[in-house]
Scaffold this active site. Structure first.
Site, short mmCIF file in Angstrom:
data_model
loop_
_atom_site.label_atom_id
_atom_site.label_comp_id
_atom_site.label_asym_id
_atom_site.label_seq_id
_atom_site.Cartn_x
_atom_site.Cartn_y
_atom_site.Cartn_z
N SER A 4 0.82 -1.21 0.00
CA SER A 4 0.00 0.00 0.00
C SER A 4 0.86 1.26 0.00
O SER A 4 1.29 1.73 1.06
CB SER A 4 -0.94 -0.01 1.22
N GLY A 16 1.97 4.86 0.29
CA GLY A 16 1.41 5.95 1.08
C GLY A 16 1.00 5.53 2.48
O GLY A 16 0.71 6.38 3.32
N ASN A 17 0.96 4.22 2.72
CA ASN A 17 0.64 3.69 4.05
C ASN A 17 1.97 3.36 4.73
O ASN A 17 2.60 2.34 4.43
CB ASN A 17 -0.25 2.46 3.90
N SER A 61 2.34 0.00 6.69
CA SER A 61 2.42 -1.14 5.78
C SER A 61 3.81 -1.25 5.17
O SER A 61 4.41 -2.33 5.14
CB SER A 61 1.37 -1.00 4.68
N ASN A 94 -13.31 0.27 4.05
CA ASN A 94 -13.17 0.45 2.61
C ASN A 94 -14.09 -0.46 1.81
O ASN A 94 -13.96 -0.52 0.58
CB ASN A 94 -11.72 0.18 2.18
N ARG A 132 -6.05 -4.15 -3.79
CA ARG A 132 -7.38 -3.85 -3.27
C ARG A 132 -8.42 -3.78 -4.38
O ARG A 132 -9.60 -4.04 -4.13
CB ARG A 132 -7.34 -2.54 -2.49
N GLU A 148 -12.74 4.90 -2.25
CA GLU A 148 -12.23 4.07 -1.17
C GLU A 148 -13.22 3.91 -0.02
O GLU A 148 -12.87 3.50 1.07
CB GLU A 148 -10.90 4.64 -0.66
N ARG A 200 -6.38 8.95 -2.95
CA ARG A 200 -7.15 7.77 -3.36
C ARG A 200 -8.63 8.04 -3.60
O ARG A 200 -9.30 7.29 -4.29
CB ARG A 200 -6.99 6.67 -2.31
N HIS A 206 -6.17 7.90 4.01
CA HIS A 206 -7.63 8.08 4.07
C HIS A 206 -7.95 9.15 5.11
O HIS A 206 -7.19 9.34 6.08
CB HIS A 206 -8.34 6.78 4.49
N CYS A 248 -10.39 1.29 10.70
CA CYS A 248 -10.24 0.60 9.42
C CYS A 248 -11.00 -0.73 9.42
O CYS A 248 -11.50 -1.18 8.38
CB CYS A 248 -8.77 0.32 9.13
#
Length: 416
Positions: free
Chosen positions: A22, A24-25, A28, A100, A128, A162, A194, A230, A347
């Site tokens: 992911s 930008g995460n 992760s 999401n 995703r 999203e 996103r 997000h 989430c």
């Protein structure tokens, strides 16, 4: 009808792994290649659900999607020589983050008086984007009462969507008509934005919302580039309250004014940057929390344990609880396996306002069903997954059998 807000948590799937897919995460990416523990992750999720069932009296859940996804592997012409991200994508357990799964508009807000759900296309990320066909199929089972629910097709994939992670709702009570707020990003920054503005506007029209009761706000590009992929990483809403970081929106005061124009009873709890930095808010997921109304009418913020371990975040929480604001309780929960992959308590849940009697009862939690889930997970889930385990025959058999054991135990054969 007796309308209630029901949190539908995603049960962590047996293929839960750390592939760092992911962009930008930050969480992760930082745990890419680590060993994951699917059994522990799923049991943490059930424990979180148990806690909310006890606190709120109602709790739902959604199930893992089929993995590995051989349809995606075939489309990628998988032969074992791919880049690691392509190799790992068909195994992703990211559907566990049901914030999401869809955008939800409750019946009091819609023209036809039904609860509307639009599955998210999640087109920005390959791992995703594969989810929505199976997610839609499940939503059509869970919310199959056509007198009370409408499940739509996804937004055209030209526009990234999203889901509820970029959507907030303000109301006097969950069963009353509300104002829906859609937060979008603009492209061009360090990380992908996103949520497309046109996706949000299309969903609002598709759900039959009153244009005067819809607000569209731009997320702060600085927050996106800091790792707030997000809106729910920097803001959370419940009834009349907005709990937000001071750097959440591109025009912070303009955002408040826009919501106030549609919902004059708005109460903002803004966390200043000098109390909790944007980076610390994102690292601890202070705002990726469940803000809920307890039976006694007070509000509680359900946060990850990481918040209690941060000096600045916990000091702010203690001051907030000691003050006279609307949030009276802060409750830490252990979701470390999910947090390491970039998802906190918010989430893991999709909020749906509806009459519980209209939902397929197989997806509603009670103590007996929580016991059943824990027993099935303990008996069938893998203890751990290392990066090199993906695409091994033994892991595939284990993951497929574990999901099938869940479906069999719950009597949900139509999702096999």
């Amino acid at each position: 009808m007796s309308l209630q807000e029901i949190n539908f948590d995603g049960l962590v799937g047996p293929s839960h792994n750390y592939a760092g897919l992911s962009l930008g995460n930050i969480a992760s990416a930082s745990h890419k290649g680590d060993t994951s523990y699917p059994k522990a992750a799923a049991l943490q999720g059930v424990a979180k659900m148990r806690g909310n069932l006890e606190r709120l009296g109602v709790q739902g859940f959604l199930l893992p999607l089929p993995r590995p996804n051989h349809r995606l592997a075939e489309r990628l012409a998988y032969d074992g020589t791919e880049a690691p991200a392509l190799r790992a994508a068909p195994w992703s357990a990211s559907s566990m983050w049901t914030a999401n799964a869809a955008t939800v508009s409750p019946a009091p807000d819609t023209k036809d008086g039904k609860c509307h759900l639009t599955p998210a296309n999640l087109v920005t990320m390959l791992h995703r984007a594969q989810e929505w066909p199976d997610t839609k199929r499940m939503l059509e089972v869970v919310f199959g009462d056509r007198d009370h629910f409408a499940v739509h097709d996804i937004v055209p994939p030209t526009f990234g969507d999203e889901g509820a992670a970029n959507h907030m709702r303000f109301c006097e009570g969950h069963g009353s008509a509300g104002v829906e707020v859609f937060v979008y990003g603009r492209p061009g920054g360090k990380f992908p934005a996103r949520q497309h503005e046109q996706s949000s506007r299309l969903v609002a029209r598709q759900h039959g919302l009153d244009p005067e009761k819809c607000v569209f706000i731009e997320q702060n590009p600085v927050a996106i580039d800091a790792g707030a992929f997000h809106n729910d990483v920097v803001s959370v809403a419940n009834e009349r309250v907005l709990f937000t970081h001071a750097e959440a929106f591109a025009d912070q005061q303009g955002a408040y004014n826009a919501i106030l124009a549609a919902f004059p009873d708005l109460e903002v709890v803004e966390v200043p940057s000098d109390a909790v930095s944007l980076e610390e808010a994102i690292r601890t997921y202070l705002f990726n929390a469940q803000l809920v109304t307890l039976p006694d009418g007070t509000m509680a913020l359900i946060v990850p344990e990481e918040c209690r371990e941060s000096a600045s975040v916990w000091a702010y929480c203690e001051r907030m609880m000691a003050g006279n604001g609307p949030i009276k309780h802060v409750i830490p929960v252990d979701v470390r396996q999910s947090m390491a992959n970039g998802g906190g308590p918010a989430c893991l849940r999709l909020r749906v306002v509806c009459d519980p009697a209209t939902v397929d009862p197989r997806f509603m939690l009670d103590e007996a069903k929580a016991d059943l889930l824990e027993k099935t997970i303990a008996e069938h889930y893998p203890e751990q997954i290392d990066p090199d385990d993906l695409w091994t025959e033994s892991l595939e058999k284990h993951v497929v059998a574990a999901r099938q054991a869940l479906l069999t135990a719950l009597g949900i054969g139509e999702l096999a």
